[in-house]
Design an enzyme around this catalytic site. Structure first.
Site, PDB file in Angstrom:
ATOM      1  N   GLY A 213      10.641  31.194   6.346  1.00  0.00           N
ATOM      2  CA  GLY A 213      10.514  31.400   4.900  1.00  0.00           C
ATOM      3  C   GLY A 213      11.462  30.525   4.108  1.00  0.00           C
ATOM      4  O   GLY A 213      12.220  31.005   3.262  1.00  0.00           O
ATOM      5  N   ALA A 214      11.391  29.215   4.355  1.00  0.00           N
ATOM      6  CA  ALA A 214      12.319  28.291   3.678  1.00  0.00           C
ATOM      7  C   ALA A 214      11.646  27.531   2.536  1.00  0.00           C
ATOM      8  O   ALA A 214      12.190  26.544   2.050  1.00  0.00           O
ATOM      9  CB  ALA A 214      12.913  27.317   4.695  1.00  0.00           C
ATOM     10  N   THR A 215      10.471  27.979   2.105  1.00  0.00           N
ATOM     11  CA  THR A 215       9.804  27.277   1.001  1.00  0.00           C
ATOM     12  C   THR A 215      10.334  27.703  -0.357  1.00  0.00           C
ATOM     13  O   THR A 215       9.991  27.087  -1.373  1.00  0.00           O
ATOM     14  CB  THR A 215       8.277  27.514   1.033  1.00  0.00           C
TER      15      THR A 215
ATOM     16  N   PRO B 119      20.807  42.042   0.856  1.00  0.00           N
ATOM     17  CA  PRO B 119      21.065  41.753  -0.550  1.00  0.00           C
ATOM     18  C   PRO B 119      20.566  42.868  -1.464  1.00  0.00           C
ATOM     19  O   PRO B 119      19.584  43.545  -1.171  1.00  0.00           O
ATOM     20  CB  PRO B 119      20.248  40.476  -0.812  1.00  0.00           C
ATOM     21  N   GLY B 120      21.258  42.994  -2.617  1.00  0.00           N
ATOM     22  CA  GLY B 120      20.707  43.730  -3.748  1.00  0.00           C
ATOM     23  C   GLY B 120      19.811  42.782  -4.526  1.00  0.00           C
ATOM     24  O   GLY B 120      19.279  41.815  -3.964  1.00  0.00           O
TER      25      GLY B 120
ATOM     26  N   GLU C 291      11.622  34.119  -5.947  1.00  0.00           N
ATOM     27  CA  GLU C 291      10.194  34.358  -6.220  1.00  0.00           C
ATOM     28  C   GLU C 291       9.781  35.776  -5.812  1.00  0.00           C
ATOM     29  O   GLU C 291       8.607  36.154  -5.905  1.00  0.00           O
ATOM     30  CB  GLU C 291       9.340  33.317  -5.479  1.00  0.00           C
ATOM     31  N   PHE C 292      10.768  36.558  -5.339  1.00  0.00           N
ATOM     32  CA  PHE C 292      10.506  37.895  -4.804  1.00  0.00           C
ATOM     33  C   PHE C 292       9.663  38.765  -5.761  1.00  0.00           C
ATOM     34  O   PHE C 292       8.651  39.354  -5.356  1.00  0.00           O
ATOM     35  CB  PHE C 292      11.856  38.568  -4.510  1.00  0.00           C
TER      36      PHE C 292
ATOM     37  N   TYR D 228       7.864  49.196   1.259  1.00  0.00           N
ATOM     38  CA  TYR D 228       8.833  48.090   1.349  1.00  0.00           C
ATOM     39  C   TYR D 228      10.144  48.623   1.915  1.00  0.00           C
ATOM     40  O   TYR D 228      10.727  48.017   2.827  1.00  0.00           O
ATOM     41  CB  TYR D 228       9.058  47.431  -0.021  1.00  0.00           C
TER      42      TYR D 228
HETATM   43  P1  NDP Z   1      10.896  34.417  -1.945  1.00  0.00           P
HETATM   44  O1  NDP Z   1       9.570  34.992  -2.301  1.00  0.00           O
HETATM   45  O2  NDP Z   1      11.517  33.423  -2.848  1.00  0.00           O
HETATM   46  O3  NDP Z   1      10.862  33.815  -0.459  1.00  0.00           O
HETATM   47  C1  NDP Z   1      10.150  34.423   0.571  1.00  0.00           C
HETATM   48  C2  NDP Z   1       9.910  33.433   1.688  1.00  0.00           C
HETATM   49  O4  NDP Z   1       9.222  34.106   2.759  1.00  0.00           O
HETATM   50  C3  NDP Z   1       9.043  32.260   1.259  1.00  0.00           C
HETATM   51  O5  NDP Z   1       9.559  31.068   1.800  1.00  0.00           O
HETATM   52  C4  NDP Z   1       7.687  32.569   1.875  1.00  0.00           C
HETATM   53  O6  NDP Z   1       7.014  31.373   2.223  1.00  0.00           O
HETATM   54  C5  NDP Z   1       8.109  33.322   3.143  1.00  0.00           C
HETATM   55  N1  NDP Z   1       7.032  34.158   3.638  1.00  0.00           N
HETATM   56  C6  NDP Z   1       6.499  35.264   3.069  1.00  0.00           C
HETATM   57  N2  NDP Z   1       5.483  35.735   3.800  1.00  0.00           N
HETATM   58  C7  NDP Z   1       5.359  34.899   4.864  1.00  0.00           C
HETATM   59  C8  NDP Z   1       4.471  34.846   5.980  1.00  0.00           C
HETATM   60  N3  NDP Z   1       3.505  35.759   6.160  1.00  0.00           N
HETATM   61  N4  NDP Z   1       4.624  33.851   6.870  1.00  0.00           N
HETATM   62  C9  NDP Z   1       5.597  32.919   6.705  1.00  0.00           C
HETATM   63  N5  NDP Z   1       6.463  32.923   5.686  1.00  0.00           N
HETATM   64  C10 NDP Z   1       6.341  33.893   4.771  1.00  0.00           C
HETATM   65  O7  NDP Z   1      11.856  35.693  -1.801  1.00  0.00           O
HETATM   66  P2  NDP Z   1      13.369  35.856  -1.311  1.00  0.00           P
HETATM   67  O8  NDP Z   1      14.012  34.570  -1.049  1.00  0.00           O
HETATM   68  O9  NDP Z   1      14.012  36.770  -2.262  1.00  0.00           O
HETATM   69  O10 NDP Z   1      13.105  36.661   0.038  1.00  0.00           O
HETATM   70  C11 NDP Z   1      13.677  36.312   1.273  1.00  0.00           C
HETATM   71  C12 NDP Z   1      14.019  37.574   2.044  1.00  0.00           C
HETATM   72  O11 NDP Z   1      15.020  38.289   1.323  1.00  0.00           O
HETATM   73  C13 NDP Z   1      12.852  38.554   2.222  1.00  0.00           C
HETATM   74  O12 NDP Z   1      12.897  39.073   3.529  1.00  0.00           O
HETATM   75  C14 NDP Z   1      13.153  39.642   1.203  1.00  0.00           C
HETATM   76  O13 NDP Z   1      12.607  40.874   1.559  1.00  0.00           O
HETATM   77  C15 NDP Z   1      14.667  39.658   1.256  1.00  0.00           C
HETATM   78  N6  NDP Z   1      15.347  40.251   0.116  1.00  0.00           N
HETATM   79  C16 NDP Z   1      15.168  39.758  -1.147  1.00  0.00           C
HETATM   80  C17 NDP Z   1      15.845  40.346  -2.207  1.00  0.00           C
HETATM   81  C18 NDP Z   1      15.659  39.900  -3.612  1.00  0.00           C
HETATM   82  O14 NDP Z   1      16.039  40.656  -4.537  1.00  0.00           O
HETATM   83  N7  NDP Z   1      15.139  38.712  -3.863  1.00  0.00           N
HETATM   84  C19 NDP Z   1      16.777  41.456  -1.992  1.00  0.00           C
HETATM   85  C20 NDP Z   1      16.851  41.908  -0.635  1.00  0.00           C
HETATM   86  C21 NDP Z   1      16.182  41.306   0.381  1.00  0.00           C
HETATM   87  P3  NDP Z   1       5.450  31.082   1.975  1.00  0.00           P
HETATM   88  O15 NDP Z   1       5.045  31.820   0.736  1.00  0.00           O
HETATM   89  O16 NDP Z   1       5.401  29.600   1.840  1.00  0.00           O
HETATM   90  O17 NDP Z   1       4.780  31.581   3.209  1.00  0.00           O
HETATM   91  C1  8X3 Z   2      14.853  43.593  -2.560  1.00  0.00           C
HETATM   92  C2  8X3 Z   2      15.731  44.476  -3.360  1.00  0.00           C
HETATM   93  O1  8X3 Z   2      15.831  46.629  -4.702  1.00  0.00           O
HETATM   94  O2  8X3 Z   2      13.950  45.149  -5.123  1.00  0.00           O
HETATM   95  O3  8X3 Z   2      14.896  43.918  -1.211  1.00  0.00           O
HETATM   96  O4  8X3 Z   2      14.049  46.429  -3.118  1.00  0.00           O
HETATM   97  S1  8X3 Z   2      14.840  45.729  -4.097  1.00  0.00           S
END
Ligand code: NDP
Ligand code: 8X3
Length: 253
Positions: free
Chosen positions: A9-11, A183-184, A189-190, A153
């Site tokens: 998930g490095a995009t 992380p909080g 793009e979450f 989730y």
């Molecule tokens: P983004 O949406 O910015 O990044 C998510 C990444 O996961 C993208 O690179 C996406 O790539 C990849 N991904 C998602 N589904 C798939 C799949 N089926 N196969 C391969 N790659 C996949 O979100 P974050 O950077 O915030 O999320 C990264 C991690 O951090 C996640 O596990 C998320 O649950 C966790 N997290 C995030 C928080 C937040 O508040 N942002 C807080 C706590 C945890 P692509 O779409 O190109 O497949």
């Molecule tokens: C992402 C943080 O609080 O939106 O894992 O679930 S929250």
């Protein structure tokens, strides 16, 4: 020898920021994600800016045959993985359990739990054969507590919490360090993904306080990676200063 890190998930978001920091540190990188064009572009920029080698592998972590195809047959020297960052993940939807969408639930369970498992099985065997390694799972504060409408989730991230502890027990005798970073609220793009492209809803999540950035989390991941070999930072929770729990955020709106 140059070390190799695999980041799923490095995009975008945390995965992309982690790729930047590990590239700066001199790691050669295997980066993954489904968006092939974005992945290729991230890879080219990393190679150009940091003079490292990058192997971009575009596949869906939910598909076992794809995971096995790409990670089970890595050419030399890419199979010499030192660090795995299990980051690919997502939330889809935010509804009470009785109104949940089955497809959303399956996307979260298949990505956050099963995808992490598929990747971890292959890579942990690579690490066992090499005599060691380091695995960092990206959990969440949603894996430590639950909030209304977060049901599936939160359950998927609770699974990551349990798996991180279980993996540490199973792998420590193979000289593999297993860590979890939780992380909080981080602005990536979450929320765009969670609200299926509704930018207004996504922006509202981060209004009235300063959320974490992807780089804030990447900094913590780098710190964990750089710890001396005898030190395993097993579990770190990182919150924005304005956030006191999974559902208490001080907003000045
Ligand atoms: P983004 O949406 O910015 O990044 C998510 C990444 O996961 C993208 O690179 C996406 O790539 C990849 N991904 C998602 N589904 C798939 C799949 N089926 N196969 C391969 N790659 C996949 O979100 P974050 O950077 O915030 O999320 C990264 C991690 O951090 C996640 O596990 C998320 O649950 C966790 N997290 C995030 C928080 C937040 O508040 N942002 C807080 C706590 C945890 P692509 O779409 O190109 O497949
Ligand atoms: C992402 C943080 O609080 O939106 O894992 O679930 S929250």
């Amino acid at each position: 020898m140059t070390k190799i890190a695999l980041i799923t998930g490095a995009t975008s978001g945390i995965g992309e920021a982690t790729a930047q920091l590990l590239a700066k540190e001199g790691y050669n990188l295997i980066i993954t994600g489904r968006r092939t064009a974005t992945l290729t572009s991230v890879a080219s920029k990393l190679e150009k800016n940091f003079r490292i080698k990058v192997l971009p592998l575009s596949f869906d972590v939910r598909e076992l045959n794809q995971v096995e195809h790409y990670l089970g047959n890595l050419p030399e020297p890419w199979n010499e993985i030192d660090v795995l960052v299990n980051n690919a993940g997502l939330a889809v939807g935010l509804s009470p359990i009785n109104q949940g969408t089955i497809d959303d639930w399956e996307r979260m369970i298949d990505t956050n739990i099963k995808g992490l498992l598929y990747v971890s099985k292959i890579v942990s065997n690579i690490m066992i054969n090499r005599g060691g390694g380091q695995i960092i799972n990206i959990g969440s504060i949603a894996g430590k507590a639950v909030y209304p409408n977060g049901n599936v989730y939160c359950a998927s991230k609770h699974a990551v919490d349990a798996l991180s502890r279980g993996m540490m027990m199973d792998l420590h005798s193979h000289n593999i360090r297993v860590s979890q970073v939780c992380p909080g609220a981080a602005e990536t793009e979450f929320s765009q993904v969670r609200f299926k492209g509704d930018s207004e809803k996504a922006a509202n999540v981060y209004k009235g306080f300063t959320p974490l950035t992807a780089k804030d989390i990447a900094d913590v991941i780098l710190f964990i990676v750089k710890a001396p070999p005898h030190v395993n930072i097993s579990d770190v929770t990182v919150m924005p200063t304005a956030q006191a729990s999974v559902s208490i955020i001080h907003k000045t709106l």
